[in-house]
Design a protein around this motif. Sequence first.
Motif, PDB file in Angstrom:
ATOM      1  N   LYS A  89     -15.545 -16.838  -1.933  1.00  0.00           N
ATOM      2  CA  LYS A  89     -15.742 -16.535  -3.359  1.00  0.00           C
ATOM      3  C   LYS A  89     -14.524 -15.851  -3.984  1.00  0.00           C
ATOM      4  O   LYS A  89     -14.502 -15.623  -5.187  1.00  0.00           O
ATOM      5  N   GLY A  90     -13.552 -15.522  -3.184  1.00  0.00           N
ATOM      6  CA  GLY A  90     -12.334 -14.942  -3.732  1.00  0.00           C
ATOM      7  C   GLY A  90     -12.171 -13.457  -3.461  1.00  0.00           C
ATOM      8  O   GLY A  90     -13.047 -12.798  -2.881  1.00  0.00           O
ATOM      9  N   THR A  91     -11.020 -12.952  -3.906  1.00  0.00           N
ATOM     10  CA  THR A  91     -10.644 -11.561  -3.646  1.00  0.00           C
ATOM     11  C   THR A  91     -10.088 -10.935  -4.918  1.00  0.00           C
ATOM     12  O   THR A  91      -9.430 -11.599  -5.715  1.00  0.00           O
ATOM     13  N   THR A  92     -10.355  -9.644  -5.087  1.00  0.00           N
ATOM     14  CA  THR A  92      -9.842  -8.899  -6.240  1.00  0.00           C
ATOM     15  C   THR A  92      -9.122  -7.647  -5.752  1.00  0.00           C
ATOM     16  O   THR A  92      -9.699  -6.836  -5.024  1.00  0.00           O
ATOM     17  N   PHE A  93      -7.852  -7.520  -6.151  1.00  0.00           N
ATOM     18  CA  PHE A  93      -7.069  -6.313  -5.873  1.00  0.00           C
ATOM     19  C   PHE A  93      -7.023  -5.485  -7.148  1.00  0.00           C
ATOM     20  O   PHE A  93      -6.584  -5.978  -8.197  1.00  0.00           O
ATOM     21  N   GLN A  94      -7.466  -4.250  -7.063  1.00  0.00           N
ATOM     22  CA  GLN A  94      -7.484  -3.369  -8.229  1.00  0.00           C
ATOM     23  C   GLN A  94      -6.510  -2.209  -7.979  1.00  0.00           C
ATOM     24  O   GLN A  94      -6.700  -1.394  -7.091  1.00  0.00           O
ATOM     25  N   ILE A  95      -5.444  -2.171  -8.776  1.00  0.00           N
ATOM     26  CA  ILE A  95      -4.388  -1.162  -8.612  1.00  0.00           C
ATOM     27  C   ILE A  95      -4.440  -0.172  -9.771  1.00  0.00           C
ATOM     28  O   ILE A  95      -4.520  -0.578 -10.940  1.00  0.00           O
ATOM     29  N   LYS A  96      -4.383   1.115  -9.445  1.00  0.00           N
ATOM     30  CA  LYS A  96      -4.391   2.146 -10.481  1.00  0.00           C
ATOM     31  C   LYS A  96      -3.221   3.097 -10.270  1.00  0.00           C
ATOM     32  O   LYS A  96      -3.033   3.614  -9.165  1.00  0.00           O
ATOM     33  N   PHE A  97      -2.447   3.298 -11.339  1.00  0.00           N
ATOM     34  CA  PHE A  97      -1.382   4.304 -11.319  1.00  0.00           C
ATOM     35  C   PHE A  97      -1.828   5.470 -12.206  1.00  0.00           C
ATOM     36  O   PHE A  97      -1.894   5.324 -13.425  1.00  0.00           O
ATOM     37  N   TYR A  98      -2.127   6.582 -11.572  1.00  0.00           N
ATOM     38  CA  TYR A  98      -2.662   7.726 -12.297  1.00  0.00           C
ATOM     39  C   TYR A  98      -1.549   8.467 -13.051  1.00  0.00           C
ATOM     40  O   TYR A  98      -0.420   8.600 -12.565  1.00  0.00           O
ATOM     41  N   LYS A  99      -1.899   8.966 -14.214  1.00  0.00           N
ATOM     42  CA  LYS A  99      -0.934   9.702 -15.017  1.00  0.00           C
ATOM     43  C   LYS A  99      -0.702  11.097 -14.456  1.00  0.00           C
ATOM     44  O   LYS A  99       0.321  11.723 -14.710  1.00  0.00           O
ATOM     45  N   GLN A 100      -1.642  11.601 -13.679  1.00  0.00           N
ATOM     46  CA  GLN A 100      -1.459  12.851 -12.957  1.00  0.00           C
ATOM     47  C   GLN A 100      -2.311  12.778 -11.698  1.00  0.00           C
ATOM     48  O   GLN A 100      -3.248  11.991 -11.630  1.00  0.00           O
ATOM     49  N   VAL A 101      -1.952  13.580 -10.697  1.00  0.00           N
ATOM     50  CA  VAL A 101      -2.666  13.548  -9.430  1.00  0.00           C
ATOM     51  C   VAL A 101      -4.068  14.049  -9.614  1.00  0.00           C
ATOM     52  O   VAL A 101      -4.305  15.108 -10.195  1.00  0.00           O
ATOM     53  N   ILE A 102      -5.058  13.280  -9.132  1.00  0.00           N
ATOM     54  CA  ILE A 102      -6.471  13.653  -9.266  1.00  0.00           C
ATOM     55  C   ILE A 102      -7.005  14.010  -7.898  1.00  0.00           C
ATOM     56  O   ILE A 102      -6.816  13.271  -6.942  1.00  0.00           O
ATOM     57  N   TYR A 117       0.840  -1.214   0.000  1.00  0.00           N
ATOM     58  CA  TYR A 117       0.000   0.000   0.000  1.00  0.00           C
ATOM     59  C   TYR A 117       0.870   1.258   0.000  1.00  0.00           C
ATOM     60  O   TYR A 117       0.610   2.204  -0.764  1.00  0.00           O
ATOM     61  N   SER A 118       1.912   1.289   0.836  1.00  0.00           N
ATOM     62  CA  SER A 118       2.789   2.460   0.910  1.00  0.00           C
ATOM     63  C   SER A 118       3.517   2.690  -0.407  1.00  0.00           C
ATOM     64  O   SER A 118       3.644   3.829  -0.871  1.00  0.00           O
ATOM     65  N   ILE A 119       4.000   1.607  -1.018  1.00  0.00           N
ATOM     66  CA  ILE A 119       4.727   1.736  -2.283  1.00  0.00           C
ATOM     67  C   ILE A 119       3.824   2.283  -3.373  1.00  0.00           C
ATOM     68  O   ILE A 119       4.207   3.182  -4.135  1.00  0.00           O
ATOM     69  N   ILE A 120       2.621   1.746  -3.474  1.00  0.00           N
ATOM     70  CA  ILE A 120       1.693   2.149  -4.543  1.00  0.00           C
ATOM     71  C   ILE A 120       1.214   3.580  -4.351  1.00  0.00           C
ATOM     72  O   ILE A 120       1.235   4.391  -5.281  1.00  0.00           O
ATOM     73  N   THR A 121       0.777   3.929  -3.152  1.00  0.00           N
ATOM     74  CA  THR A 121       0.238   5.272  -2.914  1.00  0.00           C
ATOM     75  C   THR A 121       1.302   6.351  -3.002  1.00  0.00           C
ATOM     76  O   THR A 121       0.977   7.512  -3.257  1.00  0.00           O
ATOM     77  N   ASN A 122       2.565   5.999  -2.799  1.00  0.00           N
ATOM     78  CA  ASN A 122       3.642   6.982  -2.922  1.00  0.00           C
ATOM     79  C   ASN A 122       4.101   7.166  -4.361  1.00  0.00           C
ATOM     80  O   ASN A 122       5.035   7.916  -4.624  1.00  0.00           O
ATOM     81  N   GLN A 123       3.441   6.475  -5.296  1.00  0.00           N
ATOM     82  CA  GLN A 123       3.737   6.637  -6.719  1.00  0.00           C
ATOM     83  C   GLN A 123       2.486   7.092  -7.479  1.00  0.00           C
ATOM     84  O   GLN A 123       2.249   6.655  -8.601  1.00  0.00           O
ATOM     85  N   GLN A 124       1.711   7.955  -6.839  1.00  0.00           N
ATOM     86  CA  GLN A 124       0.475   8.464  -7.427  1.00  0.00           C
ATOM     87  C   GLN A 124      -0.481   7.338  -7.788  1.00  0.00           C
ATOM     88  O   GLN A 124      -1.221   7.406  -8.771  1.00  0.00           O
ATOM     89  N   GLY A 125      -0.461   6.299  -6.966  1.00  0.00           N
ATOM     90  CA  GLY A 125      -1.328   5.161  -7.217  1.00  0.00           C
ATOM     91  C   GLY A 125      -2.410   5.005  -6.170  1.00  0.00           C
ATOM     92  O   GLY A 125      -2.448   5.707  -5.164  1.00  0.00           O
ATOM     93  N   ASP A 126      -3.270   4.049  -6.425  1.00  0.00           N
ATOM     94  CA  ASP A 126      -4.369   3.743  -5.515  1.00  0.00           C
ATOM     95  C   ASP A 126      -4.644   2.245  -5.601  1.00  0.00           C
ATOM     96  O   ASP A 126      -4.455   1.635  -6.660  1.00  0.00           O
ATOM     97  N   ILE A 127      -5.075   1.665  -4.497  1.00  0.00           N
ATOM     98  CA  ILE A 127      -5.386   0.239  -4.490  1.00  0.00           C
ATOM     99  C   ILE A 127      -6.697   0.002  -3.761  1.00  0.00           C
ATOM    100  O   ILE A 127      -6.924   0.546  -2.681  1.00  0.00           O
ATOM    101  N   GLU A 128      -7.573  -0.776  -4.375  1.00  0.00           N
ATOM    102  CA  GLU A 128      -8.873  -1.111  -3.788  1.00  0.00           C
ATOM    103  C   GLU A 128      -9.005  -2.631  -3.719  1.00  0.00           C
ATOM    104  O   GLU A 128      -8.417  -3.355  -4.535  1.00  0.00           O
ATOM    105  N   VAL A 129      -9.791  -3.087  -2.765  1.00  0.00           N
ATOM    106  CA  VAL A 129      -9.996  -4.534  -2.582  1.00  0.00           C
ATOM    107  C   VAL A 129     -11.481  -4.839  -2.538  1.00  0.00           C
ATOM    108  O   VAL A 129     -12.240  -4.162  -1.839  1.00  0.00           O
ATOM    109  N   ARG A 130     -11.874  -5.847  -3.292  1.00  0.00           N
ATOM    110  CA  ARG A 130     -13.243  -6.368  -3.224  1.00  0.00           C
ATOM    111  C   ARG A 130     -13.140  -7.852  -2.896  1.00  0.00           C
ATOM    112  O   ARG A 130     -12.310  -8.568  -3.478  1.00  0.00           O
ATOM    113  N   SER A 131     -13.974  -8.307  -1.979  1.00  0.00           N
ATOM    114  CA  SER A 131     -13.866  -9.711  -1.582  1.00  0.00           C
ATOM    115  C   SER A 131     -15.169 -10.213  -0.978  1.00  0.00           C
ATOM    116  O   SER A 131     -15.934  -9.443  -0.382  1.00  0.00           O
TER     117      SER A 131
END
Length: 334
Positions: free
Chosen positions: A321-334, A303-317
């Motif tokens: 039935k399983g788990t899904t990690f969704q990682i987004k690296f934004y091209k600019q800060v939103i 989480y620290s690595i991703i968010t410190n690179q203008q990223g975001d991570i969400e979890v659905r579970s």
Amino acid sequence: MLRNREIRFFMLVQSMITVIAAIMTAIFFSLEVAIAVTSISVILIIVSFYFTRWHYSELKKLSSSIRKIISGDYSLDVRDNDEGELSILKNDLYKVTFMLSEQSSLLQKDKLRLTDAISDISHQLKTPLTSMIVMSDLISDPTLDEDKRAEFTRNMRMQLERIEWLVSSLLKLSKIDAGTVLFKKDRIPVHSLVKRAVESILIPIDIKRQSLKISGDDNAIFIGDLNWTVEALINILKNCVEHTDEGGYIAISFSENPLYTEITIQDDGKGIDKEDLINIFKRFYKGKNAGEDSVGIGLALSYSIITNQQGDIEVRSEVDKGTTFQIKFYKQVI
């Protein structure tokens, strides 16, 4: 006020000017004019004295407030809406007090976090260290069976590797928290990133006979640090492998659009309970389905690595039935 040499000198000069003015007026004009000039001068001296006295009393109050602030009382409100240099000084002092109050509050929170972190680290290290002490005592027994000796030696090595990983992860987290990590901003093909991350889990996947599917746009890229981001993905993938049963599957997909680059990691494992879902990125947090060897640091580091690179991570579970990690690296800060 009269203890100040400049005030005594100022009043002496005023008195001398008054006397000289009275004498000069009496010589060149008349005694009545001299009396009038002297009276006006005395009145001005008295007014000046009381004004200066009031000014010094206000400064004395400010001085008292500053001493209280130095002693740690940040609740003082010395704001003044009047005009003048003294009012400006009061307002500036209030701003400084407010900033000190916020910094003091942040320091207290940091101290609490540090205390909790030290407590958690001590707890995490205590178990393997205690285990190794017991096993070292057993190994030192000359009558111990060779098979048992080999087993204890192997277990001690595993515990040492666990401690090494924990210390290494904590050091990385500490560097990120302290802002000393300078993440690179390279153009990285996502398929290369995923390939590097997957290499570390191929053996565990093979042992558990799990299937791995990778799909995505080969032209997709993201701007970031390859090595650190690989570390983040590895921790997430290890979590998926650990919580997916034998014969299960793990799927990785990635894509890019004008706003962000997205990486999705999905499994059909045990899932995460709703109560645990909101806490899984907190360091040292262990959910209900966590393994015995889990220390709750891997996902926090990701989480620290991703968010410190203008990223975001969400979890659905969903449980079972399983788990899904969704990682987004934004091209600019939103």
